[in-house]
Design an enzyme around this catalytic site. Structure first.
Site, PDB file in Angstrom:
ATOM      1  N   GLY A 116      88.480  28.062  52.881  1.00  0.00           N
ATOM      2  CA  GLY A 116      88.839  26.877  53.636  1.00  0.00           C
ATOM      3  C   GLY A 116      88.326  26.973  55.060  1.00  0.00           C
ATOM      4  O   GLY A 116      87.959  28.052  55.539  1.00  0.00           O
ATOM      5  N   CYS A 117      88.304  25.842  55.745  1.00  0.00           N
ATOM      6  CA  CYS A 117      87.769  25.826  57.112  1.00  0.00           C
ATOM      7  C   CYS A 117      88.686  26.575  58.079  1.00  0.00           C
ATOM      8  O   CYS A 117      88.227  27.466  58.816  1.00  0.00           O
ATOM      9  CB  CYS A 117      87.542  24.393  57.570  1.00  0.00           C
ATOM     10  SG  CYS A 117      88.922  23.261  57.264  1.00  0.00           S
ATOM     11  N   TYR A 118      89.973  26.251  58.090  1.00  0.00           N
ATOM     12  CA  TYR A 118      90.905  26.975  58.961  1.00  0.00           C
ATOM     13  C   TYR A 118      90.927  28.474  58.642  1.00  0.00           C
ATOM     14  O   TYR A 118      90.844  29.305  59.552  1.00  0.00           O
ATOM     15  CB  TYR A 118      92.322  26.420  58.814  1.00  0.00           C
ATOM     16  CG  TYR A 118      92.573  25.040  59.350  1.00  0.00           C
ATOM     17  CD1 TYR A 118      92.338  24.717  60.690  1.00  0.00           C
ATOM     18  CD2 TYR A 118      93.105  24.044  58.532  1.00  0.00           C
ATOM     19  CE1 TYR A 118      92.606  23.443  61.181  1.00  0.00           C
ATOM     20  CE2 TYR A 118      93.377  22.773  59.014  1.00  0.00           C
ATOM     21  CZ  TYR A 118      93.128  22.472  60.338  1.00  0.00           C
ATOM     22  OH  TYR A 118      93.408  21.220  60.819  1.00  0.00           O
ATOM     23  N   THR A 120      88.642  30.339  57.368  1.00  0.00           N
ATOM     24  CA  THR A 120      87.407  31.004  57.777  1.00  0.00           C
ATOM     25  C   THR A 120      87.527  31.501  59.211  1.00  0.00           C
ATOM     26  O   THR A 120      87.182  32.649  59.524  1.00  0.00           O
ATOM     27  CB  THR A 120      86.205  30.055  57.642  1.00  0.00           C
ATOM     28  OG1 THR A 120      86.037  29.694  56.268  1.00  0.00           O
ATOM     29  CG2 THR A 120      84.925  30.722  58.127  1.00  0.00           C
ATOM     30  N   ASN A 291      84.208  22.111  60.872  1.00  0.00           N
ATOM     31  CA  ASN A 291      85.247  22.034  59.844  1.00  0.00           C
ATOM     32  C   ASN A 291      84.695  21.678  58.460  1.00  0.00           C
ATOM     33  O   ASN A 291      85.374  21.885  57.455  1.00  0.00           O
ATOM     34  CB  ASN A 291      86.328  21.018  60.231  1.00  0.00           C
ATOM     35  CG  ASN A 291      85.794  19.605  60.315  1.00  0.00           C
ATOM     36  OD1 ASN A 291      85.054  19.288  61.247  1.00  0.00           O
ATOM     37  ND2 ASN A 291      86.150  18.756  59.380  1.00  0.00           N
TER      38      ASN A 291
END
Length: 308
Positions: A116-118, A120, A291
């Site tokens: 996921g972006c967060y 990462t 993101n």
């Protein structure tokens, strides 16, 4: 013969990004279902089982369904961008720079779960400190983050960009995940090597793409003798030789007056910063990324798998 790639969910935000990135490539053959037929289950199952790599850009339940469709076909390898399999031990976690051996694990895997972006950003900051013994067991980690609204998919994009939308969002910045049970917390815990779930406070800003993830730390509660400089050195050592993840020199960080959330919009890279005062008792670790990084991660992981 070029490997066949099927993007299941190619008309969604992540799927469109992946397809755009792969446009013009002659080393792969893209399989596609016409948008009008995308709910045709038989055609979808046929495409999934005709692919060498199926890239799933779907909600969790739809991803699980797709995996069931190819479970008996060992010729199909899978890259999933949902949260459904990110802490499944039978899947390789698709953050190639996370550890020295991770790229090899991805290359040889049948099933790869994109990060996921967060997570990462959070894992990129936390895991090296756990691996180096700097961040002790039981430390109460806090992760604060702001994302561009494109991370919310087509629905949030419409809410943010269309003032006539029945549920339009006009706030320039808002918090969400208020019960502290965000679906990315298990991922941060497992791949951040934490023995205690972090407090995670996500938010969205009125910009389309970009992300800042922050992990503030009290030095007195870390391993004895830890300083801002030793934390920075641990990050530098962990990512030595990496091109996608870079650790900003302390002198460059000190010269900054602000961090711009959209600086890496459209880029595949991630920057890590260590902020604080030399000799002080606190530091703030910051990750800067796009993101919508699931798209480039998906293509990067596909290339690793095809090269194996």
């Amino acid at each position: 013969m070029a490997p066949k790639i099927f993007i299941d969910g190619e008309h969604g935000t992540t799927g469109l990004q992946i397809r755009t990135r792969m446009a013009g490539r002659r080393d792969v053959e893209l399989l596609s279902i016409p948008e009008a037929e995308r709910r045709n289950a038989a055609m979808r199952e046929d495409m999934l089982n005709s692919a060498d790599i199926a890239m799933l850009c779907l909600p969790d339940d739809a991803s699980k369904e797709a995996v069931q469709m190819v479970s008996a076909n060992n010729n199909v390898r899978v890259i999933d961008t949902s949260t459904a399999f990110r802490v499944n031990p039978g899947w390789a976690y698709g953050f190639a720079e996370m550890d020295k051996e991770q790229a090899e694990k991805i290359a040889s895997a049948r099933f790869v779960s994109n990060p996921g972006c967060y997570p990462t950003g959070a894992i990129g900051l936390i895991r090296p400190l756990r691996a180096a013994g700097i961040l002790p067991d039981g430390y109460p980690v806090t992760v604060n983050a702001v994302s561009g609204y494109s991370g919310g998919g087509k629905q949030m994009i419409a809410q943010m960009e269309n003032p006539d939308h029945p549920d339009a969002i006009t706030a320039p910045h808002f918090l969400y995940g208020l019960p502290l049970t965000h679906k990315h917390v298990p991922e941060m815990t497992v791949h951040g090597l934490l023995d205690r779930a972090p407090i995670f406070s996500p938010s969205v800003g009125k910009f389309a793409q970009g992300m800042i993830v922050q992990v503030p730390l009290h030095l007195d509660d870390l391993a004895e003798g830890t300083t801002m400089e030793s934390i920075h050195a641990a990050l530098v050592a962990h990512y030595a030789g990496q091109e996608i993840v870079t650790v900003v020199p302390l002198s460059d960080s000190k010269a900054l007056a602000r961090v711009n959330a959209v600086e890496l919009e459209g880029k595949d890279t991630m920057k890590l910063f260590v902020f604080g005062t030399p000799g002080g008792s606190q530091v703030n670790l910051v990750a800067l990324l796009d993101n919508l990084g699931k798209a480039p991660r998906g293509v990067q992981n596909m290339d690793l798998m095809l090269a194996s």
